[in-house]
Design an enzyme around this catalytic site. Structure first.
Site, PDB file in Angstrom:
ATOM      1  N   ASP A   1      -2.671 -10.606  -2.052  1.00 17.07           N
ATOM      2  CA  ASP A   1      -3.142  -9.920  -1.018  1.00 17.07           C
ATOM      3  C   ASP A   1      -4.760  -9.545  -1.139  1.00 17.07           C
ATOM      4  O   ASP A   1      -5.043  -9.444  -2.301  1.00 17.07           O
ATOM      5  CB  ASP A   1      -2.405  -8.773  -0.578  1.00 17.07           C
TER       6      ASP A   1
ATOM      7  N   ASP B   1      -4.159 -12.799   3.722  1.00 21.53           N
ATOM      8  CA  ASP B   1      -5.499 -12.242   4.388  1.00 21.53           C
ATOM      9  C   ASP B   1      -6.903 -12.496   3.399  1.00 21.53           C
ATOM     10  O   ASP B   1      -8.012 -12.113   3.762  1.00 21.53           O
ATOM     11  CB  ASP B   1      -5.562 -10.567   4.514  1.00 21.53           C
TER      12      ASP B   1
ATOM     13  N   HIS C   1      -6.052  -7.249  -0.334  1.00 16.99           N
ATOM     14  CA  HIS C   1      -6.481  -5.679  -0.525  1.00 16.99           C
ATOM     15  C   HIS C   1      -5.678  -5.122  -1.899  1.00 16.99           C
ATOM     16  O   HIS C   1      -4.617  -5.980  -2.192  1.00 16.99           O
ATOM     17  CB  HIS C   1      -5.935  -4.787   0.469  1.00 16.99           C
TER      18      HIS C   1
ATOM     19  N   HIS D   1       0.801  -1.169   0.082  1.00 20.42           N
ATOM     20  CA  HIS D   1       0.068  -0.238   0.013  1.00 20.42           C
ATOM     21  C   HIS D   1       0.967   1.334  -0.127  1.00 20.42           C
ATOM     22  O   HIS D   1       0.542   2.202  -0.407  1.00 20.42           O
ATOM     23  CB  HIS D   1      -0.906   0.008   1.170  1.00 20.42           C
TER      24      HIS D   1
END
Length: 675
Positions: A199, A292, A201, A159
């Site tokens: 991931d 995740d 996200h 991120h």
């Protein structure tokens, strides 16, 4: 714990001789360093991104004796000059110095300026070790010293943007390593790099850093929900394909819903990633290995199994002569990340997936996304031009009714553990092992199979779909187009994100209006749907002097449950109703006329208002403890924003209740009248 203070290269004779296959003697690197555990919350508060994440992985691997078969590496700090290839000097200076004493009094205040970031005295060292470790293992794999490697690092990185830490990420570890191989070590012959970000996200930071670079094929599969899932923007949509020389080299696969599992991910691998990887022919693959999306993760809400991760990784090992680097990103269920990491290490060592099986079919929404991505990118990748067979994309599983937050409520999901339990319960009803699947090409047989699967996890829906109630709205849902967002999905003007809608998208059978002796008021500071400004609440207590306009929609009790869920919680799998027939009977007969649900939310108090045409009237508002907090000032009373107010006005005017001037006066009075 086995020492990792210096590099060790141990592959025990019993391990290496356990198979005659030469693949069992692959040189696989593994990097772990306890110093990366120094990064933690400043006050010791619980946080999902905590030191136990990498400890859990390392302990699991040790129990399985994985380090004995690997080259165990010590962490190294990254050099500023390599970090500066992707990050701004201002950012580098901040991360380098944030843990020094001069920042002691300002550290928390600085962290608060960022999105989901904390700093402490160990953050700088951990961030530099994480970035340097990924660079080190990537260089070793590129040189051929190692066949592949796994860097068990934290804090994560995907991120982190050019000039901003965000989403638990300080340095963009994978981007730094990628730039290092391409720009600092040309003699290694690494000219094309495939970054696979699995991931849950979107890897927004990595995407932006290689947006115009055709040397890097960036691929991210992630929950997106039309921009409402973190990082909550449009960067992860499938139309974001890169620019200039990088056009077509940025591939996003944005899930429309949670609960995606092995079948969904493997369908994307088979019909997007693997065909494109064959054309791209990378020299090395770097995986942003967040776990995740695994079953049980409190933030991810998906259900990839260790077997699923092992198959995904094995399919990638057919490229770049097996030169693969895994760098840990997210993953917040300690058991899930440990088991998933172990499965991946077994693949790297043995070049084969772990034993297991997966569910039969992807969701219908998965095929829709896959087709959209292929359509968008086929001009760049001819292998994606062919239409997928109807017989393939017609084989689908039913999505559990996972309803997402796009409401007047700003509830964050603090019910992660419960959501995980619900997810696992759902799995029992919709997963079929591939080994037990009998594919019937006859369409009627397929429909019977789907009906059987559907009934396995939602028998309550059939019962509640036969019961009508009036849903009484006093806020933005008074305007019918806004209310229909909760039924059919979508959004109206002024909203900052779409609603998913109900499973039953039938519009209301009838609409009525009425006034009721309750106090309308506006509270809370902001919402995800409308931005800054208060939203409507109704005092559950009846007072004869009060008067509130309510729009009544005749819907089923099943639909009421779906709306109740959308108003209150972003990741609740509807394996059972929130408000069932027994609750309806209870709330209509008890003295208080209300029922506070066992869930966290701004609108988790169901209030019974009487009957109309012998049909119960229900509304939803704040719980009594919140009412006391509004009265005491602990929760703020705030006037609504213009967009939200306009929606209420349109509802009252188009509903024939008030003129525009009268509606404005009614709302303004509600903002000023004391509780």
């Amino acid at each position: 714990m086995e020492s990792v203070n210096s590099e060790t290269e141990r592959q025990s004779s019993d391990d290496s001789s356990s198979s005659g296959n030469s693949q069992s003697r692959r040189r696989v690197g593994i990097l772990y360093d306890e110093r990366m555990c120094k990064h933690s919350t400043p006050d010791g508060d619980h946080h999902p991104e905590n030191p136990n994440r990498i400890r859990a992985i390392w302990n699991k691997l040790q129990i399985a004796r994985i380090p004995r078969r690997c080259v165990v590496l010590n962490a190294k700090e990254a050099e500023d000059r390599f970090i500066l290839n992707v990050h701004a000097k201002k950012h580098v200076d901040l991360i380098k110095n944030i843990s020094s004493k001069e920042f002691d009094s300002r550290r928390n205040k600085i962290a608060a300026k960022f999105n989901s970031i904390y700093f402490n005295e160990g953050s700088s060292e951990s961030a530099y070790l994480a970035a340097g470790s990924v660079v080190d293992v990537a260089e070793r794999v590129a040189k051929g010293e190692l066949n592949s490697a796994f860097a068990i690092v934290r804090p994560p990185g995907h991120h982190a943007e050019h000039n901003e830490a965000m989403g638990f990420c300080l340095h963009n570890n994978v981007a730094i390593a990628t730039s290092f191989l391409l720009n600092e070590r040309p003699e290694l012959g690494i000219k094309k790099i495939l970054i696979v970000d699995w991931d849950v996200h979107h890897g927004n930071g990595t995407q932006k850093m290689f947006w115009k670079d055709s040397r890097v094929l960036f691929f991210s599969v992630h929950r997106h929900e039309f921009g409402t899932f973190y990082p909550a923007n449009d960067d992860g949509f499938y139309t974001m394909i890169g620019e200039g020389p990088g056009a077509g080299y940025n591939i996003n696969v944005p899930w429309e819903n949670g609960c995606c599992g092995d079948a969904d991910y493997l369908a994307v691998w088979d019909h997007i990633l693997i065909p494109v990887a064959k054309e791209f022919n990378p020299d090395i693959i770097i995986i942003s290995a967040g776990f995740d999306a695994a079953v049980g993760d409190p933030l991810g809400g998906c259900r990839v199994t260790p077997y699923g991760y092992s198959v995904m990784l094995k399919k990638l090992m057919n490229f770049s002569q097996g030169k693969i680097v895994l760098a840990l990103e997210g993953g917040y269920n300690l058991d899930s990340i440990a088991n998933s990491a172990l499965a991946c290490m077994q693949v790297l060592l043995e070049n084969m997936p772990i034993n297991g099986s997966s569910e039969a079919y992807p969701f219908e929404s998965t095929w829709r996304v896959i087709q959209a991505v292929r359509q968008e990118l086929k001009v760049f990748w001819p292998t994606l031009a062919d239409e997928l067979p109807t017989t393939l994309i017609s084989q689908t599983a039913q999505v559990p009714n996972l309803l997402f937050l796009s409401s007047d409520s700003e509830v964050e999901d603090d019910n992660g553990a419960q959501a995980s339990e619900d997810l696992e319960e759902v799995l029992q009803g919709i997963i079929q092992p591939l080994s037990n699947l009998k594919v019937d090409e006859d369409h009627q047989g397929k429909e019977e199979t789907e009906d059987k699967n559907n009934n396995a996890y939602r028998p309550w829906r059939s019962e509640l779909s036969k019961i009508d109630v009036w849903y009484a709205s006093f806020g933005s849902n008074m305007w019918k187009p806004r209310f229909l967002c909760y039924v059919k999905g979508g959004q109206v003007e002024g909203m900052q994100g779409p609603c998913r809608g109900s499973l039953d998208k039938t519009p209301p059978k009838e609409i009525l209006w009425g006034t009721y002796p309750h106090h309308l008021f506006f509270g809370r500071e902001s919402t995800s749907s409308w931005g800054p400004g208060g939203v409507a609440f109704l005092n559950p207590e009846r007072k004869i002097q009060d008067k509130a306009y309510l729009c009544l929609y005749r819907i089923t009790l099943e639909q009421f449950n779906d709306i109740l869920c959308q108003e209150n919680n972003s990741s609740y799998c509807m394996t059972s109703p929130l408000f069932d027939l027994d609750d309806l009977i209870s709330v209509a007969s008890n003295g208080s006329n209300s029922l506070e649900l066992q869930m966290r939310g701004w609108y988790s108090n169901v209030v019974y208002l009487g009957k109309e045409e012998d049909i119960p009237i229900l509304t939803m508002t704040c719980v009594n403890s919140d009412m006391e907090s509004f009265r005491s000032g602990k929760l703020p009373i705030v006037a609504p924003c213009k967009a939200y107010m306009n929606t209420l006005v349109r509802g009252l005017v188009e509903g024939g209740q008030l003129s525009e001037e009268e509606a404005m006066a009614y709302i303004q009075e509600a903002t000023k009248k004391p509780l």
